[in-house]
Design an enzyme around this catalytic site. Structure first.
Site, mmCIF file in Angstrom:
data_model
loop_
_atom_site.group_PDB
_atom_site.id
_atom_site.type_symbol
_atom_site.label_atom_id
_atom_site.label_comp_id
_atom_site.label_asym_id
_atom_site.label_seq_id
_atom_site.Cartn_x
_atom_site.Cartn_y
_atom_site.Cartn_z
ATOM 1 N N ASP A 157 0.125 -1.459 -0.306
ATOM 2 C CA ASP A 157 -0.122 0.123 -0.085
ATOM 3 C C ASP A 157 0.768 0.697 0.237
ATOM 4 O O ASP A 157 1.796 1.343 0.975
ATOM 5 C CB ASP A 157 -1.089 -0.590 1.492
ATOM 6 C CG ASP A 157 -2.108 1.211 1.598
ATOM 7 O OD1 ASP A 157 -2.374 1.538 0.222
ATOM 8 O OD2 ASP A 157 -1.516 2.327 1.970
ATOM 9 N N GLY A 158 0.857 2.062 -0.934
ATOM 10 C CA GLY A 158 1.391 3.675 -0.560
ATOM 11 C C GLY A 158 1.737 4.148 -0.262
ATOM 12 O O GLY A 158 2.717 4.681 0.721
ATOM 13 N N ASP A 175 0.070 8.433 -8.841
ATOM 14 C CA ASP A 175 -1.242 7.586 -10.199
ATOM 15 C C ASP A 175 -2.154 6.434 -9.681
ATOM 16 O O ASP A 175 -1.537 6.000 -9.867
ATOM 17 C CB ASP A 175 -0.668 7.815 -11.185
ATOM 18 C CG ASP A 175 -1.098 7.602 -12.776
ATOM 19 O OD1 ASP A 175 -2.801 8.065 -12.592
ATOM 20 O OD2 ASP A 175 -0.913 6.998 -13.751
#
Length: 295
Positions: A157-158, A175
């Site tokens: 997960d970013g 993005d």
């Protein structure tokens, strides 16, 4: 992702004629242990399948979450080309850091930006963080290069990655989407503050906005708090996307005149419209803490 969808290290794909009248062609997606029959086709049609899929039509391959949510497109005869206008404009970060040491990308999709940077920035380390194992498993379908000493795709997960990673990139490109728009997990407390902290002092964050506009302020407000430099919003012409450029260095954010010469130089080397990108940046909306955040 189940190991049942992988054979000898390569994903197994189900292939069928596209069931969408407005998106004809050949549709493919990863096999699952549930199989694929009429029930799954109905779920594809009504957008409830919850899995990414590919449609090939003519010379184009596209990645979808649902039929109304195209995530990425690739020319089969030129896999490295940047088709979507917003991806070309995101490359405007090179106006400020023309030779970045490290680019961090949050969100892989079809890998358009990752491939382009890998090809055109041979001395740059590229780290891509993608939350979906299924998206990563489709990397070969989009000619995304294998991991090596300067290119890496990380399944995470970013937001969680930013919270724990000890890195200092020059550029952060975000993005990251779900089927409705910008990923809401990135709006969690402290994510953008951490992004600002880990960037180099003259670093730049570029973020793509699209989908539900009601989600925009929940991201833009913490970005304004996190970056002491300027934030510019730049709508993409003839498109639904809006790009956000966040600068740590206030002087770079002022877009000095020498950037015109740099834009001309970059155009000759990459074939992208950097002079036009610069003019769009100049025309963009500069945000302050008291601004109306409706886009």
């Amino acid at each position: 992702m189940s190991d049942d969808s992988i054979d000898d290290g390569k994903p197994r794909l189900v292939e069928l004629p596209s069931p969408f009248a407005l998106e004809p062609g050949t549709l493919r997606l990863l096999e699952s242990e549930k199989g694929f029959g009429n029930e799954q086709i109905d779920q594809l049609r009504d957008g409830t399948l919850g899995r990414p899929f590919i449609i090939d039509y003519g010379r184009t391959r596209s990645l979808f979450f649902t039929i109304s949510a195209v995530q990425s497109s690739m020319r089969l005869d030129d896999p490295l080309a940047l088709i979507a206008p917003y991806t070309r404009k995101m490359m405007a970060f090179l106006l400020f850091r023309p030779a970045p040491r490290h680019v961090l990308m949050i969100g892989l999709g079809g890998g358009s930006l990752a491939k382009f940077c890998y090809r055109h920035l041979p001395r740059t380390r590229i780290t891509v963080v993608e939350i979906s194992a299924e998206i990563i498993a489709l990397r070969d379908e989009f000619a995304i290069p294998p991991d090596d000493d300067r290119f890496e795709i990380i399944h995470d997960d970013g937001a969680a990655f930013l919270a724990k990673a000890e890195i200092q990139p020059d550029i952060i490109l975000i993005d990251a989407f779900d089927e409705n728009g910008v990923s809401p997990t990135l709006a969690c407390s402290g994510v953008y503050r951490r992004a600002s902290q880990c960037l180099m002092p003259d670093g730049v964050l570029v973020m793509n906005f699209s989908g539900e506009k009601s989600r925009y302020p929940t991201h833009i407000e913490p970005l304004l708090e996190a970056f002491c430099g300027t934030i510019r919003l730049v709508p993409v012409e003839h498109d639904d996307n809006v790009l956000l450029f966040a600068f740590k260095d206030c002087q770079a954010a002022e877009l000095p005149d020498f950037l015109r010469r740099r834009a001309a130089y970059l155009e000759r080397g990459m074939g992208l419209e950097f002079s036009r990108f610069l003019e769009r940046l100049r025309a963009g909306h500069v945000l302050g803490a008291r601004d109306d955040l409706r886009v």
